[in-house]
Design a protein around this motif. Structure first.
Motif, PDB file in Angstrom:
ATOM      1  N   SER A  89      29.387  40.727  41.243  1.00 23.20           N
ATOM      2  CA  SER A  89      29.810  40.086  42.484  1.00 23.20           C
ATOM      3  C   SER A  89      30.038  40.849  43.429  1.00 23.20           C
ATOM      4  O   SER A  89      30.947  41.964  43.286  1.00 23.20           O
TER       5      SER A  89
ATOM      6  N   ASN B 151      30.979  42.049  47.596  1.00 26.48           N
ATOM      7  CA  ASN B 151      31.691  41.625  48.601  1.00 26.48           C
ATOM      8  C   ASN B 151      31.779  42.691  49.733  1.00 26.48           C
ATOM      9  O   ASN B 151      31.234  43.889  49.480  1.00 26.48           O
TER      10      ASN B 151
ATOM     11  N   ARG C   4      31.911  45.548  44.394  1.00 26.44           N
ATOM     12  CA  ARG C   4      31.315  45.053  43.497  1.00 26.44           C
ATOM     13  C   ARG C   4      32.607  44.915  42.330  1.00 26.44           C
ATOM     14  O   ARG C   4      33.407  45.733  42.278  1.00 26.44           O
TER      15      ARG C   4
END
Length: 360
Positions: free
Chosen positions: A57, A59, A68
């Motif tokens: 994920s 950001n 991440r």
């Protein structure tokens, strides 16, 4: 209100942010379910396996040091009532309350997905944060071992990782962590909220006892793994009295990095925490929330939470200044200098995929 033993949240709060309909009493069998079927059975933890297409994920938040992360699990059995990740369960039409700590999700394919991602030609390494949303070493890690598998991939690829946890289960992977530390690939942060096991049992009922967490910090430090003691969250009039003692113990174990984060109450966490206060500390609930709102003040208006970048983890006001000063003095007395995190991305090597072996 009756105490829900063994759980942090005291109810299955229904989220309202997404317009989910609340059921109203209408006289059907559901209104008399306990009369018909007897009292509800003891809450059991269930785990649903899910298979996402990606595991990293990313950001773009400007006030956190990583871009991440990996969360191998959704929901967390530790049941910390103050957990800022609780609202994420609302995205799935589940309660941020009891559902968050009883209806968990695991991602068994995490290691495979990570290997495939790191093998892509365009992938550029930056350190991966684990434990940013839910704990990678919560109890179901005993069964799934997903965190260990991810660490094995990162060690093989020489990819740096940081870990945040409230569990001494992290020591089960000490062999991998020590090897990663030799290559400057890992740092571990352990959160310690109080030194009172009874209080810890109410705040974070299924997390490791405070002394076990501190012992884990010492063991990691002795093994050469860079460690960080996070005194978080600091809850005014509940846990702040332990700040100096936690720092003193961490310093005696050789820990050279420490920090503190004030209580955050985003979205559904605020009513859940207020409910918890009403059950366990009704005598001081008003005082606690008054201080919380004073350190989350903007333009003179106190709030339960400050969601804005840069200020969300940096409170303001007299109480915040007092806590900040106490923490600084405690670190100085404990000899904690604030070691800078240094992880090495230069040795990264793409992992093998599809049976293809490395040329070098």
């Amino acid at each position: 209100m009756e105490y829900t033993k063994g759980r942090g949240a005291q109810s299955a709060l229904v989220p309202q942010r997404f317009g989910l309909a609340q059921r109203e009493t209408d006289g059907d069998w559901r209104d008399a379910v306990e009369t018909l079927d007897g009292p509800p059975v003891k809450l059991r933890t269930t785990v649903t396996e899910e298979f996402p297409k990606t595991i990293l994920s990313f950001n773009s938040s400007p006030d956190i040091p990583f871009d991440r992360s990996i969360n191998a699990y959704r929901g967390c059995e530790h049941g910390c009532v103050y957990c800022f990740a609780r609202p994420t369960h609302a995205y799935h039409d589940l309660s941020p309350g009891l559902d968050f700590e009883t209806r968990l999700f695991a991602k068994p394919d995490a290691a495979r997905l990570l290997r495939e991602t790191l093998a892509k030609p365009r992938y550029k390494p930056q350190w991966i944060a684990m434990g940013t949303n839910t704990d990678p070493y919560q109890p179901i890690e005993n069964r799934y071992r997903i965190t260990r598998e991810v660490l094995e991939i990162c060690l093989d690829a020489r990819h740096p990782v940081t870990i945040t946890t409230k569990s001494d289960r992290v020591l089960r992977d000490l062999d991998i962590l020590a090897e990663m530390a030799r290559h400057k690939l890992v740092a571990v942060s352990i959160s310690v909220t109080s030194l009172d096991p009874k209080l810890s049992g109410l705040l974070e009922p299924r997390a490791a006892a405070p002394m076990k967490r501190l012992a884990a910090l010492g063991t990691l430090e002795q093994a050469g793994v860079p460690t960080h003691c996070s005194v978080s969250p600091v809850i005014p009039a509940i846990t702040d009295e332990f700040m100096e003692s936690i720092i003193e113990r961490a310093g005696s174990l050789g820990v050279q990095s420490a920090g503190w984060i004030p209580l955050r109450l985003p979205h559904e966490v605020a009513p859940l925490f207020r409910e918890w206060l009403g059950v366990h500390y009704p005598d001081r609930a008003g005082k606690v929330m008054s201080i919380v709102r004073s350190i989350r003040s903007k333009n003179g208006a106190g709030r339960d939470n400050d969601p804005e970048f840069f200020t969300r983890m940096k409170p303001s006001g007299v109480w915040a200044d007092l806590l900040r000063t106490r923490f600084r003095i405690a670190c100085k007395k404990a000899g904690i200098s604030g070691a800078k995190l240094e992880l090495d991305c230069s040795a990264f090597r793409r992992p093998e995929t599809g049976g293809q072996m490395r040329l070098l």
